[in-house]
Design an enzyme around this catalytic site. Structure first.
Site, short mmCIF file in Angstrom:
data_model
loop_
_atom_site.label_atom_id
_atom_site.label_comp_id
_atom_site.label_asym_id
_atom_site.label_seq_id
_atom_site.Cartn_x
_atom_site.Cartn_y
_atom_site.Cartn_z
N ASP A 151 0.81 -1.21 0.00
CA ASP A 151 0.00 0.00 0.00
C ASP A 151 0.85 1.27 0.00
O ASP A 151 2.08 1.21 0.03
CB ASP A 151 -0.95 -0.02 1.20
N GLY A 176 15.35 -4.05 5.64
CA GLY A 176 16.17 -4.80 4.70
C GLY A 176 17.49 -5.18 5.33
O GLY A 176 17.91 -4.62 6.35
N GLU A 199 6.36 -1.16 11.86
CA GLU A 199 7.74 -1.38 11.41
C GLU A 199 8.17 -2.78 11.82
O GLU A 199 8.02 -3.18 12.98
CB GLU A 199 8.68 -0.36 12.05
#
Length: 287
Positions: A151, A176, A199
């Site tokens: 989104d 990442g 998160e």
């Protein structure tokens, strides 16, 4: 996988691992077998034929460290250049091209996913069929499964693995990792919902069917407490868990007064697969 292809992958892995031992020899002038191995590995990740992390037949997740090496070697082998595709014909300045470079409508139709204007995907990231990318960012080596919604303003970090039929809500950050090589990326299994502004980083593994409420922050050291059982998890969200933000009492201050609370995540319930498939997210979070 045909034997010839398996041997080819084994050869690529050996070539990349061997070249990695002499990093000073990897530069923009590198050609031959090493360049071919790196470029083929990037292409296979881009197509979803190879993944930085994959689930074995026993259900365990394994990290392909050599594919991380391939990405890092790709950076060393390329100079910055104009990356076209910016708004109003502007350009970026980078070493990795856009996944969509030189694509036309025929390629998009063949790949079978929808990319809304403002969605940015770097080459080597895979996007599955029937996925939808709102204005968002997907970094190198990432994998987004079939039917998943990424989104608005969500970010999928390098090498992160997102399963099929997930919803990564607006403003979510999926961390990442390229280094250290042995570190596992964030893994989101199939049918997971991640609420807005949450998160998830540091290699956290969210198992299938979980529902993460908005504003939940999960790192490797975050305590994830099952309210019903008292069990504490770290780094893993169990299957079909419904998770909301919470706090733990802090230690008293030196003067004996109450210390600040510490953030945690709370599993408020766990549901079975049938309930998860038939119940709306809002209903699951209502308590």
């Amino acid at each position: 996988m045909p034997l010839a292809e398996a041997m080819s992958i084994a050869d690529m892995e050996h070539t990349i691992d061997h070249a990695w031992e002499t990093p000073g020899n990897i530069n923009t002038r590198t050609h031959g077998a090493v360049r071919n191995a790196v470029m083929t590995a990037m292409k296979m990740m881009d197509q979803g034929r190879m993944r930085v992390a994959y689930q074995t037949n026993q259900g365990e997740w394994q990290v392909n460290k050599w594919l991380k090496k391939a990405i890092l070697m790709y950076f060393k082998m390329h100079r910055e250049e104009e990356i076209k595709g910016g708004p109003d014909d502007t350009v970026w300045w980078d070493k990795v091209p856009s996944k969509f470079q030189r694509w036309d409508y025929r390629v998009f139709q063949d790949r079978g996913f929808r990319a809304v204007p403002g969605s940015i995907v770097r080459y080597s990231a895979h996007i599955g069929r029937n996925a939808v990318l709102m204005p968002s960012f997907v970094n190198v080596g990432a994998y987004v499964g079939d039917g998943t919604m990424v989104d608005t303003w969500a970010t999928i970090g390098s090498c992160a693995q997102i399963g099929a039929h997930c919803h990564i809500s607006g403003g979510v950050g999926i961390g990442g990792v390229l280094e250290p090589l042995q570190a596992s990326p964030v893994i989101i299994e199939d049918n997971v919902f991640v609420g807005a502004r949450s998160e998830i980083a540091e290699g956290v593994h969210v198992k299938k069917g979980a529902v993460i409420s908005m504003g939940v922050f999960l790192g490797a050291s975050t305590k994830i407490i099952n309210r019903e059982t008292g069990e504490i998890h770290q780094g893993v969200v169990p299957e079909y868990s419904v998770v909301v933000p919470g706090t733990l009492p802090g230690k008293p201050l030196p003067d004996g007064s109450p210390g600040p609370n510490l953030a945690c995540a709370v599993i408020v319930k766990q549901v079975d697969e049938q309930t998860r498939s038939k119940t709306g997210v809002n209903e699951l979070l209502r308590d």
